[in-house]
Motif scaffolding. Structure first.
Motif, PDB file in Angstrom:
ATOM      1  N   MET A   1       0.823  -1.222   0.075  1.00 24.36           N
ATOM      2  CA  MET A   1       0.039  -0.077  -0.029  1.00 24.36           C
ATOM      3  C   MET A   1       0.966   1.156  -0.050  1.00 24.36           C
ATOM      4  SD  MET A   1      -2.807   0.862   2.730  1.00 24.36           S
ATOM      5  CE  MET A   1      -3.593   2.678   2.645  1.00 24.36           C
ATOM      6  N   GLU A   2       0.679   2.123  -0.847  1.00 23.07           N
ATOM      7  CA  GLU A   2       1.389   3.389  -0.945  1.00 23.07           C
ATOM      8  C   GLU A   2       0.578   4.729  -0.862  1.00 23.07           C
ATOM      9  OE1 GLU A   2       4.075   3.578  -4.284  1.00 23.07           O
ATOM     10  OE2 GLU A   2       5.324   1.802  -3.490  1.00 23.07           O
ATOM     11  N   ILE A   3       0.727   5.737  -0.330  1.00 19.80           N
ATOM     12  CA  ILE A   3       0.228   6.947  -0.286  1.00 19.80           C
ATOM     13  C   ILE A   3       1.167   7.887  -0.687  1.00 19.80           C
ATOM     14  CG2 ILE A   3      -0.998   8.533   1.269  1.00 19.80           C
ATOM     15  CD1 ILE A   3      -1.373   6.225   3.163  1.00 19.80           C
ATOM     16  N   PHE A   4       0.914   8.641  -1.819  1.00 18.27           N
ATOM     17  CA  PHE A   4       1.585   9.622  -2.372  1.00 18.27           C
ATOM     18  C   PHE A   4       3.139   8.890  -2.905  1.00 18.27           C
ATOM     19  CE2 PHE A   4      -0.848  12.344   0.726  1.00 18.27           C
ATOM     20  CZ  PHE A   4      -1.571  12.704  -0.244  1.00 18.27           C
ATOM     21  N   GLY A   5       3.125   7.770  -3.172  1.00 16.72           N
ATOM     22  CA  GLY A   5       4.318   7.082  -3.771  1.00 16.72           C
ATOM     23  C   GLY A   5       5.200   6.612  -2.652  1.00 16.72           C
ATOM     24  N   ILE A   6       4.451   6.867  -1.331  1.00 23.02           N
ATOM     25  CA  ILE A   6       5.473   6.253  -0.295  1.00 23.02           C
ATOM     26  C   ILE A   6       4.808   5.239   0.665  1.00 23.02           C
ATOM     27  CG2 ILE A   6       6.421   6.889   2.064  1.00 23.02           C
ATOM     28  CD1 ILE A   6       6.436   9.939   0.960  1.00 23.02           C
ATOM     29  N   SER A   7       5.478   4.184   0.700  1.00 23.94           N
ATOM     30  CA  SER A   7       5.126   2.951   1.368  1.00 23.94           C
ATOM     31  C   SER A   7       4.535   2.989   2.786  1.00 23.94           C
ATOM     32  CB  SER A   7       6.113   1.760   1.211  1.00 23.94           C
ATOM     33  OG  SER A   7       7.097   2.092   2.116  1.00 23.94           O
ATOM     34  N   LEU A   8       3.594   2.090   3.356  1.00 19.27           N
ATOM     35  CA  LEU A   8       3.024   2.611   4.597  1.00 19.27           C
ATOM     36  C   LEU A   8       4.343   2.383   5.678  1.00 19.27           C
ATOM     37  CD1 LEU A   8       0.616   2.451   6.431  1.00 19.27           C
ATOM     38  CD2 LEU A   8       0.573   0.316   6.417  1.00 19.27           C
ATOM     39  N   THR A   9       5.291   1.484   5.374  1.00 19.38           N
ATOM     40  CA  THR A   9       6.499   1.075   6.145  1.00 19.38           C
ATOM     41  C   THR A   9       7.228   2.355   6.185  1.00 19.38           C
ATOM     42  OG1 THR A   9       6.544  -1.125   5.742  1.00 19.38           O
ATOM     43  CG2 THR A   9       8.301  -0.138   6.577  1.00 19.38           C
ATOM     44  N   GLU A  10       7.310   2.951   5.253  1.00 18.59           N
ATOM     45  CA  GLU A  10       8.052   4.411   5.311  1.00 18.59           C
ATOM     46  C   GLU A  10       7.521   5.248   5.958  1.00 18.59           C
ATOM     47  OE1 GLU A  10      10.593   5.742   1.658  1.00 18.59           O
ATOM     48  OE2 GLU A  10       9.263   4.114   0.805  1.00 18.59           O
ATOM     49  N   TRP A  11       5.960   5.665   5.983  1.00 12.28           N
ATOM     50  CA  TRP A  11       5.214   6.442   6.618  1.00 12.28           C
ATOM     51  C   TRP A  11       5.372   6.213   8.016  1.00 12.28           C
ATOM     52  CZ3 TRP A  11       3.761  11.052   5.128  1.00 12.28           C
ATOM     53  CH2 TRP A  11       3.120  11.403   3.983  1.00 12.28           C
ATOM     54  N   ILE A  12       5.448   5.018   8.452  1.00 12.80           N
ATOM     55  CA  ILE A  12       5.530   4.714  10.026  1.00 12.80           C
ATOM     56  C   ILE A  12       6.916   5.188  10.334  1.00 12.80           C
ATOM     57  CG2 ILE A  12       5.885   2.747  11.451  1.00 12.80           C
ATOM     58  CD1 ILE A  12       3.632   1.397   9.903  1.00 12.80           C
ATOM     59  N   GLY A  13       7.724   4.970   9.632  1.00 11.86           N
ATOM     60  CA  GLY A  13       9.324   5.558  10.008  1.00 11.86           C
ATOM     61  C   GLY A  13       9.505   7.006  10.136  1.00 11.86           C
ATOM     62  N   TYR A  14       8.493   7.670   8.959  1.00 12.12           N
ATOM     63  CA  TYR A  14       8.614   9.233   8.967  1.00 12.12           C
ATOM     64  C   TYR A  14       7.611   9.818  10.249  1.00 12.12           C
ATOM     65  CZ  TYR A  14      10.457   9.503   4.392  1.00 12.12           C
ATOM     66  OH  TYR A  14      11.168   9.166   3.150  1.00 12.12           O
TER      67      TYR A  14
END
Length: 86
Positions: A1-14
């Motif tokens: 799953m991606e939001i604005f081209g960023i994976s959910l995993t990366e969003w959690i990191g951010y």
């Protein structure tokens, strides 16, 4: 799953990075420890998702330290009468 081209995993990191960074701007140590703990818990989730034990262990230790000072070490932070400044 991606939001604005960023994976959910990366969003959690951010999100984790945001909470840890914002905690350093807190003037109240209790609020700092709570916000920092939220960030560290998010980093633990992030570490699980990327399978990174150093991220998991480091942040679990930090959450443990924050928990200790928030809930267990209450008695040692009481101000003695001779330490109060007028």
């Amino acid at each position: 799953m991606e939001i604005f081209g960023i994976s959910l995993t990366e969003w959690i990191g951010y999100i984790a990075s945001f909470f840890v960074a914002i905690s350093f701007f807190m003037g109240n140590i209790i609020r700092l420890r709570i916000v920092n703990s939220v960030g560290c818990i998010a980093f633990i989730i992030y570490g699980v998702l990327i399978d990174s034990w150093p991220v998991i262990v480091t942040n679990a230790v930090i959450v443990g330290v924050n928990f200790y000072y928030l809930f267990i070490d209450k008695a040692t932070h009481r101000v003695k009468a001779d330490e109060v400044q007028p």
